[in-house]
Design an enzyme around this catalytic site. Structure first.
Site, PDB file in Angstrom:
ATOM      1  N   LYS A  64       0.723  -1.191   0.145  1.00 36.00           N
ATOM      2  CA  LYS A  64       0.038   0.015   0.054  1.00 36.00           C
ATOM      3  C   LYS A  64       0.806   1.196  -0.017  1.00 36.00           C
ATOM      4  O   LYS A  64       0.481   2.374  -0.295  1.00 36.00           O
ATOM      5  CB  LYS A  64      -0.898  -0.078   1.197  1.00 36.00           C
ATOM      6  N   TYR A 188      -6.448  -4.855  -6.238  1.00 39.70           N
ATOM      7  CA  TYR A 188      -5.814  -4.873  -4.930  1.00 39.70           C
ATOM      8  C   TYR A 188      -5.345  -6.207  -4.561  1.00 39.70           C
ATOM      9  O   TYR A 188      -4.117  -6.290  -3.745  1.00 39.70           O
ATOM     10  CB  TYR A 188      -7.232  -4.448  -4.110  1.00 39.70           C
ATOM     11  N   TYR A 240      -2.138   0.630  11.772  1.00 41.08           N
ATOM     12  CA  TYR A 240      -3.503   0.397  12.208  1.00 41.08           C
ATOM     13  C   TYR A 240      -3.705   0.870  13.333  1.00 41.08           C
ATOM     14  O   TYR A 240      -3.188   1.920  13.916  1.00 41.08           O
ATOM     15  CB  TYR A 240      -3.942  -0.840  11.753  1.00 41.08           C
ATOM     16  N   VAL A 258       0.156  -8.391   6.426  1.00 38.43           N
ATOM     17  CA  VAL A 258      -0.075  -9.722   7.168  1.00 38.43           C
ATOM     18  C   VAL A 258       0.744 -10.990   7.043  1.00 38.43           C
ATOM     19  O   VAL A 258       0.591 -12.231   7.468  1.00 38.43           O
ATOM     20  CB  VAL A 258      -1.548 -10.134   7.416  1.00 38.43           C
TER      21      VAL A 258
HETATM   22  O1  DON Z   1      -6.902  -7.308   2.162  1.00 42.63           O
HETATM   23  C1  DON Z   1      -6.295  -8.035   3.337  1.00 42.63           C
HETATM   24  O2  DON Z   1      -6.972  -8.493   4.466  1.00 42.63           O
HETATM   25  C2  DON Z   1      -4.531  -8.361   2.979  1.00 42.63           C
HETATM   26  N1  DON Z   1      -4.470  -8.497   1.586  1.00 42.63           N
HETATM   27  C3  DON Z   1      -3.703  -7.273   3.425  1.00 42.63           C
HETATM   28  C4  DON Z   1      -4.001  -7.098   4.997  1.00 42.63           C
HETATM   29  C5  DON Z   1      -2.807  -6.696   5.702  1.00 42.63           C
HETATM   30  O3  DON Z   1      -1.777  -6.898   5.226  1.00 42.63           O
HETATM   31  C6  DON Z   1      -3.026  -5.950   7.046  1.00 42.63           C
HETATM   32  N2  DON Z   1      -1.731  -5.922   7.507  1.00 42.63           N
HETATM   33  N3  DON Z   1      -1.012  -6.046   8.523  1.00 42.63           N
END
Ligand code: DON
Length: 306
Positions: A64, A188, A240, A258
């Site tokens: 992002k 995305y 976050y 994540v």
């Molecule tokens: O959209 C999602 O849930 C994952 N592709 C990305 C979320 C994420 O990496 C949150 N980070 N800690």
């Protein structure tokens, strides 16, 4: 510096509690949590690494930062009409603020914000074309032509992406989207599924540590002011509802994913990529955060002082 990263890697591998891998994306749930990597790219071009720094991982939300950079390059400050610049204080996939705030996400790093950024950079183009542009940009900033998308992870996200689809359709109900929702989601999911190792990640972030210029290639990626502003957003929103805690413990702009990666920026000094797939309760790498806390302590790099 080599001694510092070696010490950190050793300390991390000895810790018992390595956190929990992300279970909601089946392809990530399979990863062995007993892995750790750290790469430090200094603004003088030197690179130091320890642990499994050659191992590819899913960069997930760290992407992002790069899609935001691309969106700013294409559309400039007009993007701020569609997405805010405030921390949300809510989980990365939360929907609660969106109704009150008329479908305008709080910042570009929560999922709703990054989906909006994907819509912005598409500008009517096919996901395939936009993804090619994102990959090309990643290869350019990291100076590494091997960077690619892990299609298995992208498919896995798509199959279990009900929450992201909900966020996207909810936002589109306010009439903001310029592209078909399914195509925005496809873009995305795929950019979240870019695979990199910690050294590639550290190199990709170097322009943020060096006033917008990659010191290894000499490429000007963004203006100094833009680099400073992206760093500010990483510091305030990059983790976050854990952003305050990360600033308290580490004191550097950072963006987590994540997949267990974190990109941290020590302005004027270094760009750092860390990876360990086990996460804390908020979804940020447990050992990655600890390693950065140690690194900031040992180097005095915190932006808040020694
Ligand atoms: O959209 C999602 O849930 C994952 N592709 C990305 C979320 C994420 O990496 C949150 N980070 N800690």
């Amino acid at each position: 510096m080599q001694q510092i990263v070696d010490e950190i890697a050793e300390e991390m591998m000895n810790l018992e509690d390595k956190g929990e891998v992300a279970h909601y994306i089946p392809q990530l749930a399979k990863i062995d949590p007993n892995q750790f990597a750290i790469s430090v790219a200094l603004t003088n071009g030197e690179i130091y690494q320890a642990g499994c720094a050659d191992k590819l991982f899913s960069i997930q939300s760290i992407s992002k930062v790069f899609t935001l950079t691309l969106a700013l390059g294409k559309l400039g400050d007009s993007i701020w009409q569609r997405v805010g610049r405030e921390p949300s204080g809510d989980p990365f996939n939360s929907i609660v603020q969106l109704e009150h705030e008329h479908g305008k996400p709080r910042n570009p790093f929560i999922n709703a914000g990054a989906i909006t950024i994907a819509d912005l950079i598409m500008q009517g183009h096919e996901p395939k074309e936009v993804l090619a542009e994102i990959i090309q940009f990643m290869r350019y900033i990291a100076d590494d032509d091997s960077i690619a998308i892990d299609e298995k992870v992208a498919k896995s996200e798509l199959e279990t992406g009900a929450r992201n689809a909900s966020l996207a359709y909810f936002m589109s109900s306010f009439g903001h989207f310029e592209n078909p929702v399914e195509e925005v989601l496809g873009t995305y999911f795929h950019h979240c599924s870019i695979a990199m190792n910690s050294t590639q990640l550290a190199k990709a972030g170097l322009f943020l540590a060096n006033n917008g210029v990659n010191p290894i290639t000499g490429y000007t990626v963004v203006s100094a002011q833009r680099a400073k502003r992206i760093n500010a957003l990483m510091l305030t929103c990059g983790h976050y509802d854990g952003s305050g805690e990360f600033a308290f413990r580490v004191g550097l702009p950072g963006k987590s994913g994540v997949g267990g990666g974190i990109l941290a920026v020590a302005p004027g000094n270094a760009s750092i990529g860390v990876w360990s797939p086990g996460l804390d309760a908020i979804g940020n790498s447990k050992l990655g955060t600890k390693a950065l806390e140690l690194l900031a302590y040992k180097t005095g790099w915190s932006v808040f002082g020694k």
